[in-house]
Design a protein around this motif. Structure first.
Motif, mmCIF file in Angstrom:
data_model
loop_
_atom_site.group_PDB
_atom_site.id
_atom_site.type_symbol
_atom_site.label_atom_id
_atom_site.label_comp_id
_atom_site.label_asym_id
_atom_site.label_seq_id
_atom_site.Cartn_x
_atom_site.Cartn_y
_atom_site.Cartn_z
ATOM 1 N N PRO A 1 0.198 3.909 2.964
ATOM 2 C CA PRO A 1 1.388 3.178 2.545
ATOM 3 C C PRO A 1 1.399 2.879 1.053
ATOM 4 C CG PRO A 1 -0.203 1.653 3.447
ATOM 5 C CD PRO A 1 -0.790 3.043 3.616
ATOM 6 N N TYR A 2 2.531 2.440 0.586
ATOM 7 C CA TYR A 2 2.665 1.802 -0.717
ATOM 8 C C TYR A 2 3.708 0.728 -0.516
ATOM 9 C CZ TYR A 2 6.527 5.183 -0.943
ATOM 10 O OH TYR A 2 7.634 5.938 -0.668
ATOM 11 N N THR A 3 3.756 -0.229 -1.408
ATOM 12 C CA THR A 3 4.659 -1.354 -1.218
ATOM 13 C C THR A 3 5.599 -1.472 -2.409
ATOM 14 O OG1 THR A 3 3.111 -2.952 -2.201
ATOM 15 C CG2 THR A 3 2.943 -2.560 0.182
ATOM 16 N N ASN B 1 -2.988 -7.246 -1.317
ATOM 17 C CA ASN B 1 -3.162 -7.538 0.100
ATOM 18 C C ASN B 1 -3.170 -6.315 1.020
ATOM 19 O OD1 ASN B 1 -3.024 -10.419 -0.429
ATOM 20 N ND2 ASN B 1 -0.814 -10.124 -0.709
ATOM 21 N N VAL B 2 -2.894 -5.118 0.478
ATOM 22 C CA VAL B 2 -2.717 -3.950 1.331
ATOM 23 C C VAL B 2 -3.671 -2.840 0.909
ATOM 24 C CG1 VAL B 2 -1.080 -2.233 2.202
ATOM 25 C CG2 VAL B 2 -0.278 -4.544 1.652
ATOM 26 N N VAL B 3 -4.333 -2.240 1.902
ATOM 27 C CA VAL B 3 -5.161 -1.064 1.655
ATOM 28 C C VAL B 3 -4.694 0.057 2.572
ATOM 29 C CG1 VAL B 3 -7.170 -2.418 0.945
ATOM 30 C CG2 VAL B 3 -6.920 -1.737 3.345
ATOM 31 N N ASP B 4 -5.039 1.297 2.229
ATOM 32 C CA ASP B 4 -4.688 2.429 3.090
ATOM 33 C C ASP B 4 -5.777 2.614 4.141
ATOM 34 O OD1 ASP B 4 -6.808 3.727 1.812
ATOM 35 O OD2 ASP B 4 -5.516 4.958 0.542
ATOM 36 N N LYS B 5 -5.644 3.656 4.956
ATOM 37 C CA LYS B 5 -6.595 3.852 6.048
ATOM 38 C C LYS B 5 -7.988 4.213 5.561
ATOM 39 C CE LYS B 5 -5.274 8.701 6.965
ATOM 40 N NZ LYS B 5 -4.706 9.614 8.009
#
Length: 584
Positions: A93-95, A453-457
């Motif tokens: 993802p990206y935000t 707050n977000v990381v990829d798999k």
């Protein structure tokens, strides 16, 4: 899946150069450096890819040979398109910050986006490097066209590009192969454009209309370059750059290698290599190198730099200026289509041609007399190419339009069965399209950053985008739409659908949709306002180089690929020279 022993072995060897990304910039760097004798490790997040490998060949297949009849279920441009990746990739993802509509395209294959691009191969001109000196907006590049011309010439000769020399000052001539002849709808566009003062010339595409060496074939005019050419007649980094680099014996190619960060020596601050995650096993590895070249795309390169934090580089490697990620900009894009009644009931024949338009219009306007500061070029579509599945191009939009009823029947176009087939035959070849691709003004407040707050798999922190078009780009899109209407009227055509208005920013595509993003680690002479110098060498880390579109100071009203290739070649020659002098 690749054998993990290759990865274990790679940890033990110290390569002369480690390159991240195998697209236009990374492929060119690998080609140049391996030819010079350097031992190079090339990391690619995606899978191996050779368009001539039988398992990859989709050229000349019929739409019904796809289990989805050619629909874009598995890939964004259709099952047969050589686009392994997309704007949305599962687990990657990206935000976006509130209100941002930036869409980020990533390729996951050796050769990257060059396997399925439009092959539009335009040089930046003298004005494109010095926009601030002209209109006071943005910044000038620290280099000019004279610095780049020798490398554009070399790229022309090495890769091959067709076109014609027209003596246009800001659309420089090149070393061209013969262009294909204009097709009927293109001849009509040229005639209409001449009447209203819009210059129209043969396109400049990196497709071989005649052979240039023994390793590559000649275009056979199937118009399916987006499927990647099994004859290697069009330019893709995978076949034209990476394959010859591998043939030297000096290249170690590591596919399925998702780069995490650039590693550094805590004392000297120099780059020591790259850590990465194997996308199949999810195990983390590292590869060591005396020099590191990032060419992962403007967005991915920025993410790597920002994620490469240490006590010495708390804001990310090579980011003492705080500029990494800022000034990202994508080409503007707006489009329109029309139907040309004089082309109804055409005799059907093969009009495929090359995989793209045979003509284009470079920017012709004087921005000092307009309400927007930067120009655009126009790309044209149409003709009787091989129909794809569901090729109706909006025939339903003709329903109820008196001008398009079938003669004498007073019935709207379309319907069912025999009448539908009759209408498709009647309208086939009468459709034309227009696409403007323009230059935005780079802004510091258009940026990408690391989402906290977000990381990829793979456990790697992802990018977060903040982007907004300015009034300059919106007014440019309005000019595009007004121009398209002019051309359609001059051709005696009828526009398809309602003309986009202010409520849709005149049809201006969301940023990222044109897939031309540049400028996240800009070059400059001032170390406080730029990331790399004029040789694409990081100000803060002398053995770290960038070889994609991240160093671009501005976009230009041309597609970026030819400048990426020329810049990467220039940077590679600088690396070779500095190594010989023992400065690296």
């Amino acid at each position: 899946m690749i054998n993990s022993s290759i990865y274990i072995k790679s940890q033990q060897e110290v390569f002369d150069v480690v390159i991240v990304g195998s697209g236009a910039g990374g492929g060119m760097a690998a080609h140049m450096l391996t030819k010079a004798g350097a031992k190079v490790c090339l990391l690619e997040a995606g899978q191996p890819y050779d368009p001539a490998d039988p398992k990859n060949i989709t050229q000349l297949k019929w739409p019904y040979e796809s289990p989805r009849r050619g629909a874009s279920t598995t890939r964004p441009f259709g099952d047969f398109d050589a686009a392994y990746g997309g704007w949305d990739i599962e687990g990657e993802p990206y935000t976006r910050k509130e209100g941002t509509k930036f869409d980020w395209f990533r390729s996951r294959m050796v050769g990257g986006r060059t396997n399925h691009w439009g092959r539009i191969s335009l040089r930046f001109g003298p004005d494109d490097f010095k926009r601030k000196s002209i209109d006071g907006l943005g910044d000038d590049w620290p280099i000019g066209y004279d610095d780049m011309k020798p490398y554009y010439d070399k790229v022309d000769r090495m890769i091959g590009v067709f076109g014609t020399n027209e003596g246009l000052r800001n659309n420089p001539d090149g070393i061209f192969l013969p262009p294909p002849k204009a097709r009927l709808h293109e001849l009509m566009i040229k005639k209409a454009n001449k009447a209203i003062g819009i210059p129209t010339y043969p396109s400049r595409l990196s497709i071989l209309t005649k052979p240039i060496n023994n390793e590559r074939g000649q275009c056979f005019y199937c118009a399916q370059c987006s499927r990647a050419c099994q004859a290697y007649a069009d330019f893709s980094s995978s076949s034209v750059l990476v394959k010859p680099a591998a043939a030297t014996g000096n290249l170690t190619l590591l596919p399925y290698a998702m780069a995490r960060e650039v590693t550094t020596d805590p004392i000297s601050g120099l780059a020591t290599g790259v850590s990465y995650v194997h996308t199949g096993t999810l195990q983390e590895y590292s590869v060591k190198g005396k020099i590191v070249v990032l060419a992962a795309s403007a967005g991915e390169t920025a993410r790597l730099l920002l994620n490469s934090k240490s006590s010495r580089f708390p804001n990310g490697i090579a980011n003492s200026s705080g500029v990494v990620g800022k000034y990202i900009n994508d080409s503007t894009g707006a489009s329109r289509s029309a139907i040309i009644p004089s082309l109804f009931d055409r005799k059907t024949y093969n009009e495929d041609g090359v995989g793209g338009s045979h003509i284009y219009s470079p920017w012709w306007g004087d921005n000092s007399k307009l309400d927007f500061p930067r120009g655009y070029h126009i790309e044209y579509g149409g003709g009787m190419g091989m129909p794809s599945y569901g090729f109706g191009w909006g025939i339903e939009g003709l329903n109820g339009r008196e001008n398009f009823t079938r003669d004498g029947l007073k019935k709207a176009a379309g319907g069912y069965g025999a009448t539908l087939k009759e209408d498709y035959r009647r309208f086939y070849g009468s459709y034309v399209s227009f696409a403007g691709r323009g230059e935005p003004v780079p802004r510091e407040d258009n940026y990408c950053e690391i989402d906290p707050n977000v990381v990829d798999k793979y456990g790697i922190p992802v990018l977060r985008f903040n982007y907004k078009w300015s009034d300059y780009e919106i007014k440019q899109a309005k000019h595009m739409q007004d121009t398209f209407e002019q051309i359609i009227d001059a051709m005696g055509g009828k526009p398809m659908g309602k003309k986009p208005g202010a409520d849709t920013n005149y049809g201006l595509a969301d940023p990222g949709r044109i897939i031309h993003e540049v400028g996240t680690a800009r070059m400059g002479n001032n170390t406080s306002t730029s990331v790399v110098n004029s040789n694409c060498q990081a100000h803060d880390v002398k053995n770290l180089f960038l070889a994609d579109a991240a160093p671009f100071v501005s976009q230009g009203d041309k597609n970026a690929t030819w400048t990426i290739l020329a810049l990467s070649m220039r940077t590679s020659e600088y690396i070779i020279d500095q190594r010989k002098k023992a400065n690296l």
